[in-house]
Design a protein around this motif. Structure first.
Motif, mmCIF file in Angstrom:
data_model
loop_
_atom_site.group_PDB
_atom_site.id
_atom_site.type_symbol
_atom_site.label_atom_id
_atom_site.label_comp_id
_atom_site.label_asym_id
_atom_site.label_seq_id
_atom_site.Cartn_x
_atom_site.Cartn_y
_atom_site.Cartn_z
ATOM 1 N N ILE A 29 0.849 -1.200 0.000
ATOM 2 C CA ILE A 29 0.000 0.000 0.000
ATOM 3 C C ILE A 29 0.879 1.242 0.000
ATOM 4 N N GLY A 30 1.920 1.226 0.827
ATOM 5 C CA GLY A 30 2.841 2.356 0.886
ATOM 6 C C GLY A 30 3.521 2.625 -0.446
ATOM 7 N N THR A 31 3.910 1.564 -1.144
ATOM 8 C CA THR A 31 4.540 1.719 -2.462
ATOM 9 C C THR A 31 3.587 2.407 -3.416
ATOM 10 N N ARG A 32 2.339 1.992 -3.418
ATOM 11 C CA ARG A 32 1.340 2.572 -4.312
ATOM 12 C C ARG A 32 1.102 4.047 -3.983
ATOM 13 N N LEU A 33 1.147 4.392 -2.681
ATOM 14 C CA LEU A 33 0.891 5.776 -2.268
ATOM 15 C C LEU A 33 2.148 6.641 -2.273
ATOM 16 N N GLY A 34 3.304 5.999 -2.310
ATOM 17 C CA GLY A 34 4.550 6.757 -2.255
ATOM 18 C C GLY A 34 4.836 7.295 -0.859
ATOM 19 N N ILE A 35 4.391 6.541 0.158
ATOM 20 C CA ILE A 35 4.602 6.948 1.542
ATOM 21 C C ILE A 35 4.795 5.692 2.388
ATOM 22 N N GLU A 36 5.621 5.792 3.387
ATOM 23 C CA GLU A 36 5.830 4.667 4.296
ATOM 24 C C GLU A 36 4.543 4.433 5.095
ATOM 25 N N MET A 37 4.182 3.183 5.262
ATOM 26 C CA MET A 37 3.000 2.829 6.053
ATOM 27 C C MET A 37 3.474 2.033 7.263
ATOM 28 N N SER A 38 3.064 2.445 8.418
ATOM 29 C CA SER A 38 3.462 1.760 9.636
ATOM 30 C C SER A 38 2.337 0.864 10.127
ATOM 31 N N ASP A 39 2.690 -0.305 10.616
ATOM 32 C CA ASP A 39 1.685 -1.189 11.215
ATOM 33 C C ASP A 39 1.518 -0.883 12.697
ATOM 34 N N PRO A 41 0.929 2.237 15.848
ATOM 35 C CA PRO A 41 0.276 3.538 15.990
ATOM 36 C C PRO A 41 1.314 4.646 15.813
ATOM 37 N N ARG A 42 1.425 5.128 14.621
ATOM 38 C CA ARG A 42 2.456 6.105 14.260
ATOM 39 C C ARG A 42 1.898 7.022 13.184
ATOM 40 N N ALA A 43 2.290 8.282 13.241
ATOM 41 C CA ALA A 43 1.901 9.253 12.219
ATOM 42 C C ALA A 43 3.112 9.538 11.343
ATOM 43 N N ILE A 44 2.940 9.353 10.052
ATOM 44 C CA ILE A 44 4.014 9.584 9.105
ATOM 45 C C ILE A 44 3.553 10.673 8.144
ATOM 46 N N VAL A 45 4.375 11.708 8.012
ATOM 47 C CA VAL A 45 4.031 12.859 7.184
ATOM 48 C C VAL A 45 4.961 12.900 5.980
ATOM 49 N N THR A 46 4.366 13.020 4.802
ATOM 50 C CA THR A 46 5.117 13.213 3.569
ATOM 51 C C THR A 46 4.400 14.295 2.786
ATOM 52 N N GLY A 47 5.061 15.439 2.653
ATOM 53 C CA GLY A 47 4.424 16.557 1.958
ATOM 54 C C GLY A 47 3.178 16.977 2.707
ATOM 55 N N GLY A 48 2.082 17.097 2.015
ATOM 56 C CA GLY A 48 0.821 17.496 2.631
ATOM 57 C C GLY A 48 -0.051 16.323 3.033
ATOM 58 N N ARG A 49 0.538 15.141 3.116
ATOM 59 C CA ARG A 49 -0.225 13.932 3.443
ATOM 60 C C ARG A 49 0.286 13.332 4.749
ATOM 61 N N THR A 50 -0.650 12.973 5.616
ATOM 62 C CA THR A 50 -0.322 12.308 6.884
ATOM 63 C C THR A 50 -1.044 10.977 6.918
ATOM 64 N N VAL A 51 -0.329 9.929 7.293
ATOM 65 C CA VAL A 51 -0.922 8.608 7.453
ATOM 66 C C VAL A 51 -0.751 8.226 8.923
ATOM 67 N N VAL A 52 -1.869 7.965 9.585
ATOM 68 C CA VAL A 52 -1.850 7.620 11.009
ATOM 69 C C VAL A 52 -2.277 6.168 11.158
ATOM 70 N N GLY A 53 -1.398 5.344 11.701
ATOM 71 C CA GLY A 53 -1.739 3.950 11.967
ATOM 72 C C GLY A 53 -2.735 3.879 13.111
ATOM 73 N N THR A 54 -3.887 3.261 12.862
ATOM 74 C CA THR A 54 -4.927 3.181 13.891
ATOM 75 C C THR A 54 -5.179 1.756 14.371
ATOM 76 N N GLY A 55 -4.560 0.778 13.718
ATOM 77 C CA GLY A 55 -4.710 -0.628 14.080
ATOM 78 C C GLY A 55 -4.012 -1.460 13.024
ATOM 79 N N PRO A 56 -3.951 -2.765 13.220
ATOM 80 C CA PRO A 56 -3.292 -3.620 12.226
ATOM 81 C C PRO A 56 -3.956 -3.475 10.851
ATOM 82 N N GLY A 57 -3.176 -3.034 9.879
ATOM 83 C CA GLY A 57 -3.695 -2.907 8.516
ATOM 84 C C GLY A 57 -4.724 -1.815 8.323
ATOM 85 N N THR A 58 -4.808 -0.862 9.250
ATOM 86 C CA THR A 58 -5.770 0.239 9.117
ATOM 87 C C THR A 58 -5.094 1.566 9.404
ATOM 88 N N TRP A 59 -5.489 2.567 8.638
ATOM 89 C CA TRP A 59 -4.900 3.885 8.761
ATOM 90 C C TRP A 59 -5.945 4.959 8.539
#
Length: 167
Positions: A29-39, A41-59
């Motif tokens: 999923i991260g490869t497709r989005l061009g952003i690291e995805m954490s499994d 509970p972590r917030a990862i910011v790339t440019g104007g996009r933030t991905v917040v891990g909320t559970g296993p396989g969910t963001w």
């Protein structure tokens, strides 16, 4: 509110929940989005996009100044890998900044906010004043973004005002 605390609404955000399909790794999923995805509970910011891990396989994926077709585009990009659900009108996100932000959040969330336990990029799904929240530390100022369901935003703001007045 104390001078050491500012609360600002985060507007013009596109918000979507992303859930990996069975057997799909977060890296795909991260490869497709061009952003690291954490499994985690972590917030990862790339440019104007933030991905917040909320559970296993969910963001929770948040995009600043999102286009009106933000979710549809995300669904196309992640087709076959993840389910995407628009949450843009379902959540309110507020930014809590300054030294008083940590003090305020400690009053409501049963989380260790010590700088070594909860630092920039840390995230949690928890409850404050019986209201479900997703929160993450944005920077070392410290600043935190807190997402609540829109239907609870007024009640959550009431808790913030009452608690801040008591500090």
């Amino acid at each position: 509110m104390p001078d050491s605390l500012t609360v600002e609404p985060r507007d013009r955000l596109g918000i979507a929940s992303v859930m990996a399909r069975k057997g799909i790794a977060s890296a795909a999923i991260g490869t497709r989005l061009g952003i690291e995805m954490s499994d985690r509970p972590r917030a990862i910011v790339t440019g104007g996009r933030t991905v917040v891990g909320t559970g296993p396989g969910t963001w929770l994926l948040i995009e600043e100044d999102a286009a009106p077709d933000f979710t549809e585009t995300l669904q196309q990009v992640l087709a076959g890998l993840a389910g995407v659900s628009d949450q843009s009108s379902g959540y309110v996100v507020q930014r809590f900044s300054g030294p008083g932000a940590r003090t305020l959040l400690k009053r409501g969330a049963a989380i260790d906010f010590d700088t070594e336990a909860f630092a920039t990029g840390s995230a949690a799904t928890t409850v404050i004043a019986h209201i479900g929240v997703i929160l993450w530390q944005v920077d070392d100022r410290p600043s935190y973004d807190v997402a609540t369901f829109r239907s609870y935003a007024h009640s959550f703001r009431h808790w913030v005002d009452e608690t801040a007045a008591a500090l």
